[in-house]
Design an enzyme around this catalytic site. Structure first.
Site, PDB file in Angstrom:
ATOM      1  N   ASP A  89      -2.033  16.541  20.765  1.00 54.35           N
ATOM      2  CA  ASP A  89      -0.840  16.396  19.980  1.00 54.35           C
ATOM      3  C   ASP A  89      -1.126  16.836  18.634  1.00 54.35           C
ATOM      4  O   ASP A  89      -0.405  17.276  18.013  1.00 54.35           O
ATOM      5  CB  ASP A  89      -0.474  14.717  20.090  1.00 54.35           C
ATOM      6  N   ALA A 135      -5.669   3.067   8.005  1.00 55.64           N
ATOM      7  CA  ALA A 135      -4.286   3.037   8.034  1.00 55.64           C
ATOM      8  C   ALA A 135      -4.196   3.965   9.474  1.00 55.64           C
ATOM      9  O   ALA A 135      -4.710   3.396  10.413  1.00 55.64           O
ATOM     10  CB  ALA A 135      -3.581   4.014   7.006  1.00 55.64           C
ATOM     11  N   ARG A 172      -6.956  20.894  22.154  1.00 51.19           N
ATOM     12  CA  ARG A 172      -5.584  20.863  22.705  1.00 51.19           C
ATOM     13  C   ARG A 172      -5.151  19.634  22.951  1.00 51.19           C
ATOM     14  O   ARG A 172      -5.739  18.606  23.262  1.00 51.19           O
ATOM     15  CB  ARG A 172      -5.615  21.496  24.159  1.00 51.19           C
ATOM     16  N   ASP A 215       0.801  -1.062  -0.017  1.00 46.57           N
ATOM     17  CA  ASP A 215       0.047   0.027   0.059  1.00 46.57           C
ATOM     18  C   ASP A 215       0.956   1.124   0.120  1.00 46.57           C
ATOM     19  O   ASP A 215       0.510   2.200  -0.504  1.00 46.57           O
ATOM     20  CB  ASP A 215      -0.940   0.097   1.370  1.00 46.57           C
TER      21      ASP A 215
HETATM   22  P1  NAP Z   1       5.331   3.003   6.549  1.00 49.73           P
HETATM   23  O1  NAP Z   1       5.228   3.615   7.930  1.00 49.73           O
HETATM   24  O2  NAP Z   1       6.161   2.415   6.016  1.00 49.73           O
HETATM   25  O3  NAP Z   1       4.166   2.130   6.680  1.00 49.73           O
HETATM   26  C1  NAP Z   1       2.730   2.084   7.101  1.00 49.73           C
HETATM   27  C2  NAP Z   1       2.023   0.845   6.893  1.00 49.73           C
HETATM   28  O4  NAP Z   1       0.617   1.192   6.709  1.00 49.73           O
HETATM   29  C3  NAP Z   1       2.438  -0.251   6.012  1.00 49.73           C
HETATM   30  O5  NAP Z   1       2.331  -1.352   6.461  1.00 49.73           O
HETATM   31  C4  NAP Z   1       1.534  -0.108   4.845  1.00 49.73           C
HETATM   32  O6  NAP Z   1       1.133  -1.239   4.145  1.00 49.73           O
HETATM   33  C5  NAP Z   1       0.238   0.351   5.987  1.00 49.73           C
HETATM   34  N1  NAP Z   1      -0.739   1.133   4.965  1.00 49.73           N
HETATM   35  C6  NAP Z   1      -0.636   2.164   4.186  1.00 49.73           C
HETATM   36  N2  NAP Z   1      -1.857   2.498   3.832  1.00 49.73           N
HETATM   37  C7  NAP Z   1      -2.764   1.554   4.149  1.00 49.73           C
HETATM   38  C8  NAP Z   1      -4.205   1.693   4.374  1.00 49.73           C
HETATM   39  N3  NAP Z   1      -4.890   2.492   3.390  1.00 49.73           N
HETATM   40  N4  NAP Z   1      -4.907   0.816   4.882  1.00 49.73           N
HETATM   41  C9  NAP Z   1      -4.117   0.091   5.944  1.00 49.73           C
HETATM   42  N5  NAP Z   1      -2.804  -0.027   5.531  1.00 49.73           N
HETATM   43  C10 NAP Z   1      -1.996   0.822   5.019  1.00 49.73           C
HETATM   44  O7  NAP Z   1       4.707   4.482   5.752  1.00 49.73           O
HETATM   45  P2  NAP Z   1       4.198   4.234   4.217  1.00 49.73           P
HETATM   46  O8  NAP Z   1       4.299   2.898   3.642  1.00 49.73           O
HETATM   47  O9  NAP Z   1       4.872   5.343   3.520  1.00 49.73           O
HETATM   48  O10 NAP Z   1       2.801   4.486   4.277  1.00 49.73           O
HETATM   49  C11 NAP Z   1       2.278   6.290   4.792  1.00 49.73           C
HETATM   50  C12 NAP Z   1       1.227   5.606   5.915  1.00 49.73           C
HETATM   51  O11 NAP Z   1       1.600   5.060   6.931  1.00 49.73           O
HETATM   52  C13 NAP Z   1       0.438   6.945   6.208  1.00 49.73           C
HETATM   53  O12 NAP Z   1      -0.595   7.524   5.049  1.00 49.73           O
HETATM   54  C14 NAP Z   1      -0.286   6.493   7.489  1.00 49.73           C
HETATM   55  O13 NAP Z   1      -1.655   6.052   7.138  1.00 49.73           O
HETATM   56  C15 NAP Z   1       0.360   5.482   7.865  1.00 49.73           C
HETATM   57  N6  NAP Z   1       0.816   5.829   9.339  1.00 49.73           N
HETATM   58  C16 NAP Z   1       0.619   5.081  10.288  1.00 49.73           C
HETATM   59  C17 NAP Z   1       0.761   5.429  11.618  1.00 49.73           C
HETATM   60  C18 NAP Z   1       0.428   4.583  12.563  1.00 49.73           C
HETATM   61  O14 NAP Z   1      -0.555   4.046  12.458  1.00 49.73           O
HETATM   62  N7  NAP Z   1       0.402   5.033  13.959  1.00 49.73           N
HETATM   63  C19 NAP Z   1       1.996   6.326  11.715  1.00 49.73           C
HETATM   64  C20 NAP Z   1       2.281   6.900  10.739  1.00 49.73           C
HETATM   65  C21 NAP Z   1       2.034   6.819   9.446  1.00 49.73           C
HETATM   66  P3  NAP Z   1       2.256  -1.815   3.114  1.00 49.73           P
HETATM   67  O15 NAP Z   1       3.256  -2.632   4.092  1.00 49.73           O
HETATM   68  O16 NAP Z   1       1.462  -2.832   2.260  1.00 49.73           O
HETATM   69  O17 NAP Z   1       2.958  -0.825   2.474  1.00 49.73           O
END
Ligand code: NAP
Ligand code: MN
Length: 278
Positions: free
Chosen positions: A160, A172, A158, A56
């Site tokens: 994060d 996500a 107020r 993703d």
């Molecule tokens: P990453 O930190 O490397 O991976 C984030 C994880 O989220 C990966 O396992 C990715 O799947 C998964 N993911 C991405 N889009 C998704 C969706 N629509 N539904 C379910 N899982 C999803 O960051 P990245 O790959 O560049 O992705 C950025 C995304 O990470 C941001 O848009 C945000 O949604 C998410 N994120 C989550 C958190 C948290 O949950 N605390 C914190 C920061 C960011 P794959 O392994 O298939 O790539």
């Protein structure tokens, strides 16, 4: 003139893959097959179809690489590894994908995306698109902000920060923040709080809010300092932020319709629950 007709029948395909060995192998195979096939034309410029190989996260990158061409581009996700939310084909289904593309009539499945407009105190503004979500945080110390929903002064926040997610982004970051999982055919945005500070002085609703299409969420940061705006996998830092506005964009992301489309609820179960006894 036959040539012109032939040319317009070709599907212009861009292939984009992450660095994983498995992804590069799939990309090489696709490249080999499509290069010599008269039905396809490989190009990074103005493609009809963008094939993203990885997870993703890779699809997020592919989306941003072609976000200005959403009117004519359709995406296909091949997942190397586990099942994702934006991916329809397994890495051993490349032949099936090519077959489906050959029979393709242009059918698409489209989902809403988020329009984020950040305005600085000097009036300059920057607009970006998000496929998953956009989150606003204060760089140092607690964020204090006024939240307006469709012009209504809703709450003084107020904490994060705040996140606004798309339906497909609901699984996500939004989900980690306690947001609801939203079926992607529901055209709405979801506002979630990131560690809100609630006591007798500061009050926020405390639960995620689902905002319908055509309504806007506006956040006015109250304090000077720098703020970070994360848009999917990218982060921007700005000082003197006047406001950030979130709404559903006029464009959508489109995927090539797949005959063997995995249902959304199957994906949610596979990703978060696992096998269920029947
Ligand atoms: P990453 O930190 O490397 O991976 C984030 C994880 O989220 C990966 O396992 C990715 O799947 C998964 N993911 C991405 N889009 C998704 C969706 N629509 N539904 C379910 N899982 C999803 O960051 P990245 O790959 O560049 O992705 C950025 C995304 O990470 C941001 O848009 C945000 O949604 C998410 N994120 C989550 C958190 C948290 O949950 N605390 C914190 C920061 C960011 P794959 O392994 O298939 O790539
Ligand atoms: Mn990733």
């Amino acid at each position: 003139m036959t040539q012109t007709t032939k040319f317009s029948d070709e599907i212009k395909v861009a292939i984009i893959a992450n660095g994983k060995y498995q992804s590069r192998r799939v990309a090489a195979k696709l490249f080999d097959v499509l290069r010599d096939d008269p039905d396809f034309y490989l190009t990074k410029r103005n493609p009809d179809v963008v094939i993203s190989i990885g997870g993703d996260g890779m699809l997020l990158s592919a989306f941003h690489a072609y976000e200005r061409e959403l009117d004519h581009v359709r995406f296909v996700g091949i997942h190397t590894g586990h099942l994702g939310f934006y991916t329809d084909y397994l890495d051993d289904e490349v032949d099936k994908l090519i077959d489906n593309l050959r029979k393709d009539k242009g059918d698409r499945v489209s989902y809403p995306i988020l329009n984020v407009k950040l305005t600085l105190a000097d009036g300059r503004s920057f607009t970006s698109l998000a496929l998953n979500e956009a989150a606003l945080k204060r760089h140092e110390k607690t964020m204090a902000a006024e939240v307006f929903i469709n012009g209504v002064a809703f709450e003084s926040f107020r904490g994060d920060g705040l996140s606004v997610s798309t339906p497909t982004g609901s699984t996500a970051y939004n989900k980690s923040l306690g947001g609801a999982v939203l079926h992607p055919t529901i055209e709405a945005l979801q506002l979630t709080e990131i560690a809100s500070l609630n006591n007798r002085v500061y009050r926020t609703l405390g639960s995620p809010i689902i905002v319908p299409k055509h309504e806007k969420v506006t956040i006015y940061p109250k304090r000077v300092g720098s703020y970070t705006l994360s848009v999917d996998n990218k982060t921007y830092t700005n000082r003197n932020v006047d406001k950030v506005e979130f709404s559903i964009d006029e464009h959508k992301i489109s995927f090539v319709a797949t005959p063997s489309h995995t249902s959304f609820w199957e994906r949610v179960r596979e990703s978060f629950i696992g096998d269920v006894e029947e």
